[in-house]
Design a protein around this motif. Structure first.
Motif, PDB file in Angstrom:
ATOM      1  N   ARG A   1       0.749  -1.334  -0.168  1.00 60.79           N
ATOM      2  CA  ARG A   1      -0.263   0.120   0.227  1.00 60.79           C
ATOM      3  C   ARG A   1       0.952   0.836  -0.388  1.00 60.79           C
ATOM      4  NH1 ARG A   1      -5.182  -1.325   4.637  1.00 60.79           N
ATOM      5  NH2 ARG A   1      -5.096  -3.381   2.908  1.00 60.79           N
ATOM      6  N   MET A   2       2.201   1.513   0.651  1.00 58.31           N
ATOM      7  CA  MET A   2       2.849   2.668   0.816  1.00 58.31           C
ATOM      8  C   MET A   2       3.181   2.571  -0.694  1.00 58.31           C
ATOM      9  SD  MET A   2       2.331   3.977   3.526  1.00 58.31           S
ATOM     10  CE  MET A   2       3.722   5.378   3.315  1.00 58.31           C
ATOM     11  N   GLU A   3       4.463   1.243  -0.740  1.00 61.38           N
ATOM     12  CA  GLU A   3       4.660   1.212  -2.552  1.00 61.38           C
ATOM     13  C   GLU A   3       3.740   2.183  -3.008  1.00 61.38           C
ATOM     14  OE1 GLU A   3       7.573   1.265  -2.907  1.00 61.38           O
ATOM     15  OE2 GLU A   3       8.349   0.223  -1.460  1.00 61.38           O
TER      16      GLU A   3
ATOM     17  N   VAL B   1      -7.404   9.999  -3.607  1.00 59.20           N
ATOM     18  CA  VAL B   1      -7.765   8.805  -4.430  1.00 59.20           C
ATOM     19  C   VAL B   1      -7.173   7.897  -3.086  1.00 59.20           C
ATOM     20  CG1 VAL B   1      -5.364   8.986  -4.894  1.00 59.20           C
ATOM     21  CG2 VAL B   1      -6.788   7.399  -5.838  1.00 59.20           C
ATOM     22  N   ILE B   2      -8.137   6.936  -3.003  1.00 55.77           N
ATOM     23  CA  ILE B   2      -7.353   5.665  -1.498  1.00 55.77           C
ATOM     24  C   ILE B   2      -7.100   4.424  -2.346  1.00 55.77           C
ATOM     25  CG2 ILE B   2      -8.577   4.013  -0.457  1.00 55.77           C
ATOM     26  CD1 ILE B   2     -10.829   5.833  -0.445  1.00 55.77           C
ATOM     27  N   ILE B   3      -6.313   4.025  -1.481  1.00 54.41           N
ATOM     28  CA  ILE B   3      -5.123   2.921  -1.757  1.00 54.41           C
ATOM     29  C   ILE B   3      -5.393   2.153  -0.644  1.00 54.41           C
ATOM     30  CG2 ILE B   3      -2.804   2.421  -1.686  1.00 54.41           C
ATOM     31  CD1 ILE B   3      -3.471   4.668  -3.748  1.00 54.41           C
ATOM     32  N   THR B   4      -5.306   0.867  -1.752  1.00 52.72           N
ATOM     33  CA  THR B   4      -5.347  -0.569  -0.321  1.00 52.72           C
ATOM     34  C   THR B   4      -4.765  -1.733  -1.375  1.00 52.72           C
ATOM     35  OG1 THR B   4      -6.363  -1.879   1.369  1.00 52.72           O
ATOM     36  CG2 THR B   4      -7.951  -0.286  -0.073  1.00 52.72           C
ATOM     37  N   GLN B   5      -5.671  -2.895  -1.041  1.00 51.94           N
ATOM     38  CA  GLN B   5      -6.004  -3.742  -2.181  1.00 51.94           C
ATOM     39  C   GLN B   5      -6.892  -4.211  -2.064  1.00 51.94           C
ATOM     40  OE1 GLN B   5      -3.496  -4.383   0.720  1.00 51.94           O
ATOM     41  NE2 GLN B   5      -1.742  -4.292  -0.582  1.00 51.94           N
ATOM     42  N   ALA B   6      -6.989  -4.729  -3.860  1.00 51.40           N
ATOM     43  CA  ALA B   6      -8.364  -4.601  -4.206  1.00 51.40           C
ATOM     44  C   ALA B   6      -9.783  -4.820  -3.525  1.00 51.40           C
ATOM     45  CB  ALA B   6      -7.877  -5.373  -6.198  1.00 51.40           C
ATOM     46  N   TYR B   7      -9.352  -6.498  -2.957  1.00 45.63           N
ATOM     47  CA  TYR B   7     -10.935  -6.155  -2.484  1.00 45.63           C
ATOM     48  C   TYR B   7     -11.280  -5.802  -1.065  1.00 45.63           C
ATOM     49  CZ  TYR B   7      -8.245  -8.120   2.229  1.00 45.63           C
ATOM     50  OH  TYR B   7      -8.053  -7.382   3.544  1.00 45.63           O
ATOM     51  N   HIS B   8      -9.989  -4.918  -0.775  1.00 42.59           N
ATOM     52  CA  HIS B   8     -11.060  -3.995   0.651  1.00 42.59           C
ATOM     53  C   HIS B   8     -11.075  -3.049  -0.255  1.00 42.59           C
ATOM     54  CE1 HIS B   8      -9.483  -1.640   3.764  1.00 42.59           C
ATOM     55  NE2 HIS B   8     -10.681  -1.284   4.324  1.00 42.59           N
ATOM     56  N   LEU B   9     -10.691  -2.694  -1.431  1.00 45.13           N
ATOM     57  CA  LEU B   9     -11.071  -1.221  -2.141  1.00 45.13           C
ATOM     58  C   LEU B   9     -12.137  -0.753  -1.811  1.00 45.13           C
ATOM     59  CD1 LEU B   9      -9.322   1.557  -2.473  1.00 45.13           C
ATOM     60  CD2 LEU B   9      -9.003   0.131  -5.486  1.00 45.13           C
ATOM     61  N   HIS B  10     -13.154  -2.093  -2.573  1.00 43.42           N
ATOM     62  CA  HIS B  10     -14.509  -2.014  -2.623  1.00 43.42           C
ATOM     63  C   HIS B  10     -15.084  -1.303  -1.677  1.00 43.42           C
ATOM     64  CE1 HIS B  10     -14.969  -3.873  -6.985  1.00 43.42           C
ATOM     65  NE2 HIS B  10     -14.194  -5.243  -6.535  1.00 43.42           N
ATOM     66  N   ARG B  11     -14.993  -1.726  -0.622  1.00 43.96           N
ATOM     67  CA  ARG B  11     -15.720  -0.528   0.797  1.00 43.96           C
ATOM     68  C   ARG B  11     -14.974   0.264   1.493  1.00 43.96           C
ATOM     69  NH1 ARG B  11     -14.354  -2.621   6.357  1.00 43.96           N
ATOM     70  NH2 ARG B  11     -13.180  -3.943   5.620  1.00 43.96           N
ATOM     71  N   ALA B  12     -13.901   0.467   0.878  1.00 40.58           N
ATOM     72  CA  ALA B  12     -13.590   1.838   1.122  1.00 40.58           C
ATOM     73  C   ALA B  12     -13.867   2.958   0.341  1.00 40.58           C
ATOM     74  CB  ALA B  12     -12.295   1.897   0.890  1.00 40.58           C
ATOM     75  N   LEU B  13     -14.269   2.627  -0.654  1.00 37.81           N
ATOM     76  CA  LEU B  13     -14.719   3.457  -2.005  1.00 37.81           C
ATOM     77  C   LEU B  13     -16.461   3.614  -1.870  1.00 37.81           C
ATOM     78  CD1 LEU B  13     -13.232   2.476  -5.342  1.00 37.81           C
ATOM     79  CD2 LEU B  13     -12.718   4.626  -3.876  1.00 37.81           C
TER      80      LEU B  13
ATOM     81  N   TRP C   1     -11.712   7.783  -5.729  1.00 42.51           N
ATOM     82  CA  TRP C   1     -11.537   6.675  -6.344  1.00 42.51           C
ATOM     83  C   TRP C   1     -10.055   6.285  -5.779  1.00 42.51           C
ATOM     84  CZ3 TRP C   1     -11.787  12.266  -7.647  1.00 42.51           C
ATOM     85  CH2 TRP C   1     -12.468  12.227  -8.391  1.00 42.51           C
ATOM     86  N   GLY C   2      -9.813   4.299  -6.329  1.00 44.24           N
ATOM     87  CA  GLY C   2      -9.248   3.673  -6.492  1.00 44.24           C
ATOM     88  C   GLY C   2      -8.023   3.386  -6.964  1.00 44.24           C
ATOM     89  N   VAL C   3      -7.248   3.350  -6.266  1.00 45.05           N
ATOM     90  CA  VAL C   3      -6.062   2.394  -6.692  1.00 45.05           C
ATOM     91  C   VAL C   3      -5.212   1.082  -5.973  1.00 45.05           C
ATOM     92  CG1 VAL C   3      -3.517   2.688  -7.997  1.00 45.05           C
ATOM     93  CG2 VAL C   3      -4.752   4.257  -8.004  1.00 45.05           C
ATOM     94  N   GLY C   4      -5.387   0.053  -6.997  1.00 44.37           N
ATOM     95  CA  GLY C   4      -5.217  -1.209  -6.249  1.00 44.37           C
ATOM     96  C   GLY C   4      -3.807  -1.571  -5.653  1.00 44.37           C
ATOM     97  N   ALA C   5      -3.743  -1.755  -4.875  1.00 42.21           N
ATOM     98  CA  ALA C   5      -1.616  -2.393  -4.406  1.00 42.21           C
ATOM     99  C   ALA C   5      -1.703  -3.538  -4.392  1.00 42.21           C
ATOM    100  CB  ALA C   5      -1.645  -1.483  -3.235  1.00 42.21           C
ATOM    101  N   ASP C   6      -2.698  -4.064  -5.122  1.00 40.37           N
ATOM    102  CA  ASP C   6      -2.165  -5.451  -5.021  1.00 40.37           C
ATOM    103  C   ASP C   6      -0.651  -6.230  -6.383  1.00 40.37           C
ATOM    104  OD1 ASP C   6      -4.486  -6.929  -4.126  1.00 40.37           O
ATOM    105  OD2 ASP C   6      -5.742  -5.769  -5.449  1.00 40.37           O
ATOM    106  N   LEU C   7       0.273  -5.859  -5.421  1.00 38.59           N
ATOM    107  CA  LEU C   7       2.056  -6.317  -5.817  1.00 38.59           C
ATOM    108  C   LEU C   7       2.259  -7.179  -5.732  1.00 38.59           C
ATOM    109  CD1 LEU C   7       3.009  -2.756  -4.953  1.00 38.59           C
ATOM    110  CD2 LEU C   7       1.497  -2.876  -6.438  1.00 38.59           C
ATOM    111  N   ARG C   8       2.116  -8.545  -5.271  1.00 41.61           N
ATOM    112  CA  ARG C   8       2.528  -9.758  -5.201  1.00 41.61           C
ATOM    113  C   ARG C   8       0.789 -10.061  -4.839  1.00 41.61           C
ATOM    114  NH1 ARG C   8       6.348  -8.818   0.161  1.00 41.61           N
ATOM    115  NH2 ARG C   8       5.763  -6.309  -0.441  1.00 41.61           N
TER     116      ARG C   8
END
Length: 217
Positions: free
Chosen positions: A73-75, A146-158, A169-176
């Protein structure tokens, strides 16, 4: 006769459980559908006039290092900050105990990657997704973010952001890949349902406090 009666009760119970499961899954799917269009490509253009990049907190290891999810998320948040999406990083997490400080770890992570301290804003009372988004609006004055978290969690945050009348808006942080992700996905279904009703009531977060505008001037 008793056997038939017991069988009927079992069938009724199964029917009730099936209806409840359908409601739980259907409500979760509704949140996903409502927010999918707000997902953005990190390599694409950013929305204009964003007040901040909001990075949501996550687990910290006992040695004080960020979990894989938090590091990612930080990256992603730092990458968008460097790309000029917004001039402030709002780091929101749990600092409710003296020996547990997600926000401090997030701050150190950003500073170690040469993000200027004046561009880092800390929210120590982001105890849950709802609190983080609510406080971004009411404490820090964010209106477009813009909200940053993993995609599965991003729906709820948005969805929470939409319910609180934020342009988000949201950007997923699924880097691995992440361990135990299936369990998280299952828990998230219930969390979406919970926050659907939470946003209907819109209670205040656990802590509010004085306003700390992102851009005091």
């Amino acid at each position: 006769m008793p056997i038939k009666g017991i069988g009927g009760k079992i069938l009724l119970l199964l029917l009730v459980l099936a209806i409840l499961a359908g409601l739980v899954l259907g409500l979760s799917a509704y949140l996903v559908t409502r927010t999918q269009a707000r997902f953005l490509d990190p390599d694409g253009p950013s929305p204009e006039g964003l007040d901040c990049v909001l990075v949501l907190g996550c687990g910290v290891r006992p040695d004080g290092s960020p979990s894989d999810m938090l590091a990612d998320r930080m990256e992603q948040g730092i990458a968008l900050y460097r790309a000029g999406w917004a001039d402030k990083l709002l780091l929101s997490g749990d600092n409710g105990q003296e020996n547990y400080n997600e926000v401090g770890v997030m701050r150190s992570y950003a500073l170690e990657r040469d993000v200027p301290e004046e561009d880092i804003v800390l929210d120590h009372a982001g105890f849950c997704t709802y609190d983080s988004v609510y406080r971004a609006r009411d404490i820090f004055g964010a209106k477009r973010l813009v909200i940053i978290t993993q995609a599965y969690h991003l729906h709820r945050a948005l969805y929470i952001a939409q319910a609180l009348d934020l342009e988000a808006w949201g950007v997923g942080a699924d880097l691995r890949p992440y361990r135990n992700q299936t369990v998280r996905e299952l828990r998230e279904v219930l969390a979406r349902d919970k926050d659907f009703f939470w946003t209907l009531a819109q209670p205040e977060p656990k802590f509010l406090g004085e306003k700390l505008p992102l851009h005091p001037d």
